[in-house]
Design an enzyme around this catalytic site. Structure first.
Site, PDB file in Angstrom:
ATOM      1  N   ASP A 257      -5.301 -13.279   0.321  1.00  0.00           N
ATOM      2  CA  ASP A 257      -4.568 -11.905   0.210  1.00  0.00           C
ATOM      3  C   ASP A 257      -5.492 -10.968  -0.973  1.00  0.00           C
ATOM      4  O   ASP A 257      -5.403 -11.541  -2.051  1.00  0.00           O
ATOM      5  CB  ASP A 257      -3.383 -12.291  -0.204  1.00  0.00           C
TER       6      ASP A 257
ATOM      7  N   LYS B  20      -9.622  -2.071  -4.370  1.00  0.00           N
ATOM      8  CA  LYS B  20      -9.059  -1.873  -2.996  1.00  0.00           C
ATOM      9  C   LYS B  20      -8.735  -0.410  -2.634  1.00  0.00           C
ATOM     10  O   LYS B  20      -8.897  -0.058  -1.479  1.00  0.00           O
ATOM     11  CB  LYS B  20      -7.935  -2.801  -2.630  1.00  0.00           C
TER      12      LYS B  20
ATOM     13  N   GLU C  20      -1.606  -7.626   6.877  1.00  0.00           N
ATOM     14  CA  GLU C  20      -0.660  -8.122   5.858  1.00  0.00           C
ATOM     15  C   GLU C  20       0.773  -8.514   6.249  1.00  0.00           C
ATOM     16  O   GLU C  20       1.316  -9.645   6.214  1.00  0.00           O
ATOM     17  CB  GLU C  20      -0.665  -7.216   4.497  1.00  0.00           C
TER      18      GLU C  20
ATOM     19  N   ASP D 287       6.321  -3.749   3.693  1.00  0.00           N
ATOM     20  CA  ASP D 287       5.391  -4.511   2.617  1.00  0.00           C
ATOM     21  C   ASP D 287       4.613  -3.283   1.776  1.00  0.00           C
ATOM     22  O   ASP D 287       3.927  -2.503   2.150  1.00  0.00           O
ATOM     23  CB  ASP D 287       4.303  -4.751   3.359  1.00  0.00           C
TER      24      ASP D 287
END
Lengths: 624, 181
Positions: A25, A86, A185, A207
């Site tokens: 992850d 990210k 994800e 999420d």
């Protein structure tokens, strides 16, 4: 060549060793690695027992520091400490500036489309920063599991566009990892959650991470996870909550926008801890050191916090509504909502999401770990450790893919939420007499104007035979693979002239850049490349031999006649001999390819026989 | 056994017909994907991965086509050799065209209302009902299968394209209203 892992239930293929695989992850704020061992998926800890690795990389003249130590240094050394890479990955400089100008980094202008950040250890791209994080996690996995990883599954936000996915894959390549699959994800979370609960029916995965938001609507049916729709915002997350709080503090304390990077860093740290505290308390005291040496004291109440973040939460609910509409269902058909990502700890988020779906959100799995655990389960399956596994993930492309047409308009070729892999073609024609070239501009997004969409790539199709306007037939084919990555080809058809181009996204690294970085990192590590390549090929040979032997044992007699069988046997023997005598990686590779070619027909026959078996068991009249 | 030239109905082992058992379609789809999906070949040779990618792509396309009544009808017409050029879809049904204009006007007027939601819901339900009517007609037309009925089916397909377009415009308006909240 595993020669298909189709075995009938209960009948195992040849006993093979457990292949080491991991799920990663790669988060905005924190990253984790997990793996399946002794039949259970678990996140892996570092030497100090910490599972979570802060996604922060600090560059110093002495070397690279990743994780908690880097995070701790962020305030004192903001320019050389990269957090939230990210948010930058797969983006152009222009995009990044629109994310908010409070990033404390010094970007360098360069020829390459990839932005680079100036550090004391040289200029680095977000891809390289991410690769550093991946390296640490992979080596942690290899230490814990006691061997080389055969491959990894890396999770990405479902709403990541093509460039962001490509960049993530490039980061893995730089880290020397074999990527089985990029997994969305929320889908990973659904796997962890679904397998845990044996759930069926329609579920929503909400999420909200540090920098990204995803909503996915999935249908679970006998181990098949079918994503019906997905939506979100790849630049919205807990970081924005922090920023909203930090801006409020600046306003209250009278700090101007020109405050230096260290002050901004410390403000956002304060904001983050205030946010976290408000999940437990109804108010938190604040104290901020002002640039002039004085200090400001104040208080943030939960009500004020709610006011600050409500507009952000509203954006997420809007995306939920859109996803439901795309899935063609209403909120009451959703059985439950699984909360994923650290930012769903905020009580206000749970409250608003519960209100919208009219159900108590599920928070039973640690929202920080659930994605890594799902990725580990999928990695284990993809490594071939569970030939009888029924689990299958059917995902979608999150954003529409299209082409620029006349007048700056977008012609959609693949609409959003189409199940992948998918290929669609559209025919275009020339608009001028004698036109011999055509510009193809590939875009991604939902808006009608090219200017409002993300530009992915441009290329030119040349060598169109001169014809009158409208006579040429140019077929443009879009294909999206199981990783969600796009390939585009254009071809002139009317006169059989073929000219096709494979597209690389504009904001990714070029192959040369990747090769250069890889070379540098390998030289730096002092590894012997030839030996490494040979080792890889030897492993590959062993894998191919094992797979083919197992396949022959299970159905060689059934599917091959004597002559065919001796062809396959001879090819197999040849490869085994080569493996014993040759020390040349390229030669081994060629031998493997030769074997694959010789067994072409057998592979196809096995696949067909698998399909036949899948369709067997139905009554004859059903097929009439 | 996996034959790329097969028609989509045969691929799923279903009879070639407009009326379709959607539950078995979905079931067969999952069964096929379990075998051909690239995830099954993540550790396999490049050649197998390519083959799996092609097959899974075709299975997805076939499923998408058969699942949607409009796409299914267009596909059936193609199998019957009836040309359905979607670009030039037209209908000569005057009453239908008149109704389309009225619906379009109603949609345009919604934009100016203080509370457009009740009207929008009503309009979308109405369009949905009209689409269902066309689906029922298509079932009858394909059941007969005569050249005249297939021609009528072509016309029904055109009407459905009109209605679908209108429906997505209504959805676009809904999305636009939400953005403004």
């Amino acid at each position: 060549m595993a020669l298909l892992q189709i075995a009938e239930p209960g009948q195992s293929t040849a006993p093979h060793e457990h292949r080491l695989a991991a799920g990663i992850d790669l988060g905005t704020t924190n990253s984790l690695v997990a793996s399946v061992f002794s039949g259970e998926a678990r996140t892996l800890a570092d030497d100090a027992g910490a599972h979570i690795l802060p996604s922060v990389v600090r560059y110093t003249p002495e070397g690279v520091v990743v994780g908690e130590q880097a995070r701790a240094a962020a305030v004192q050394d903001p320019h050389n400490t990269i957090a939230s890479a990210k948010r930058l990955i797969g983006r152009a400089i222009g995009d990044i500036k629109t994310l908010g100008d409070q990033l404390p980094y010094r970007f360098t202008e360069q020829d390459s489309a990839v932005p680079r950040i100036r550090t004391v250890a040289g200029d680095v791209s977000p891809i390289e920063v991410s690769a550093e994080i991946l390296k640490v996690l992979a080596s942690r996995a290899q230490q814990t599991l006691g061997g080389e990883l055969t491959g990894v599954v890396i999770t990405v936000p479902a709403y990541f566009d093509d460039a962001q996915r490509q960049a993530t894959k490039d980061a893995a390549k730089l880290a020397g990892l074999n990527v089985f699959r990029l997994l969305n994800e929320p889908t990973a979370a659904a796997v962890a959650y679904g397998l845990d609960h044996g759930a069926e029916g329609v579920h929503a995965i909400y999420d909200l991470g540090g920098g990204t938001f995803d909503i996915s609507i999935l249908r679970l049916n006998k181990g098949v996870f079918e994503v019906m729709a997905t939506g979100g915002d790849s630049a919205l997350g807990g970081d924005d909550f922090d920023r909203a709080i930090a801006e409020w503090i600046m306003q209250q304390a009278g700090i101007g926008d020109s405050a230096d990077a260290g002050v901004l860093r410390s403000l956002s740290e304060q904001a983050r801890s205030a946010k976290e505290a408000l999940s437990e308390q109804t108010s938190v005291p604040l104290q901020v050191a002002l640039p002039d040496g004085a200090s400001w004291q104040g208080e943030l109440t939960r009500d004020r916090f709610n006011e600050l973040v409500d507009p952000l939460i509203r954006k997420t609910i809007s995306a939920c509504r859109r996803a439901l509409r795309d899935a063609g269902i209403s909120a009451d058909e959703v059985e439950d909502v699984v909360m994923v990502g650290g930012s769903t700890r905020a009580l206000r988020v749970r409250e608003k999401v519960g209100e919208f779906f009219d159900t108590e959100p599920l928070v039973s799995i640690d929202p920080d770990r659930v994605v890594a655990i799902g990725a580990a389960i999928q990695a284990d399956v993809l490594a071939g450790n569970k030939p009888d596994e029924q689990m299958l993930l059917l995902d979608v492309n999150p954003l529409s893919l299209g082409l620029e047409t006349m007048g700056g308009l977008v012609e959609k070729i693949i609409p959003r939420n189409t199940t992948i892999p998918v290929a669609r073609a559209q025919e275009f024609t020339t608009f001028k007499d004698g036109q011999t070239a055509m510009a193809v501009h590939v875009v991604q997004g939902e808006r009608e104007l090219v200017a409002d969409c993300r530009s992915l790539a441009r290329f030119e199709l040349r060598g169109i035979p001169p014809m009158v306007a409208g006579a040429a037939r140019i077929r443009v084919t879009f294909s999206v693979d199981a990783d969600g990555l796009l390939h585009v080809e254009a071809e002139e058809q009317s006169q059989g002239v073929k000219a096709s181009v494979e597209v690389k996204p504009s904001y990714g690294l070029t192959d040369d850049e990747i090769a250069g970085m890889l070379k540098a990192s390998i030289e730096h590590a002092g590894e012997d490349m030839a030996a490494r390549k040979l080792g890889e090929q030897q492993v590959e040979v062993a894998r191919v031999v094992e797979a083919l032997t197992a396949a022959l044992a299970s159905d060689g007699d059934e599917l091959l006649n004597a002559e065919e069988r001796s062809t396959v046997d001879a090819a197999l023997q040849r490869l085994q001999q080569a493996a014993q005598t040759s020390q040349d990686a390229d030669q081994l590779k060629a031998e493997i390819e030769a074997l694959e070619k010789a067994c072409d027909f057998y592979v196809e026959r096995r696949m067909n026989s698998g399909i036949h078996k899948a369709m067997a068991g139905h009554k004859v009249e059903e097929f009439e | 056994m996996f034959d790329f030239s097969k028609n989509y109905f045969d691929l799923f082992g279903l009879p070639v017909a407009f009326l379709i058992d959607t539950a078995s379609l979905a079931e067969r789809y999952r069964e096929l994907q379990r075998v051909v999906h690239p995830d099954r070949y993540a550790s396999a040779s490049e050649q197998e991965q390519r083959l799996a990618l092609q097959q899974a792509t075709m299975v997805n396309e076939a499923f998408e086509t058969l699942r949607d009544p409009l796409k299914r009808a267009v596909y059936l017409l193609q199998l019957n050799g009836v040309d359905t050029n979607q670009e030039t879809a037209t209908t000569r049904d005057g009453a239908f065209l008149m109704q389309q204009m009225e619906l379009r006007e109603a949609l345009a007027e919604l934009r100016d209302l203080d509370d457009p939601y009740p009207g929008l819901d009503r309009l979308m339900a109405q369009i949905g009902g009209l689409i269902k009517e066309q689906v029922a007609q298509l079932a009858v037309q394909f059941e007969s299968g005569s050249p005249e009925q297939l021609e009528a089916a072509r016309e029904s397909v055109s009407k459905m394209q009109f209605l679908n377009k209108l429906h997505s415009e209504a959805e676009a308006l809904e999305a636009e209203l939400e953005e403004m909240i």
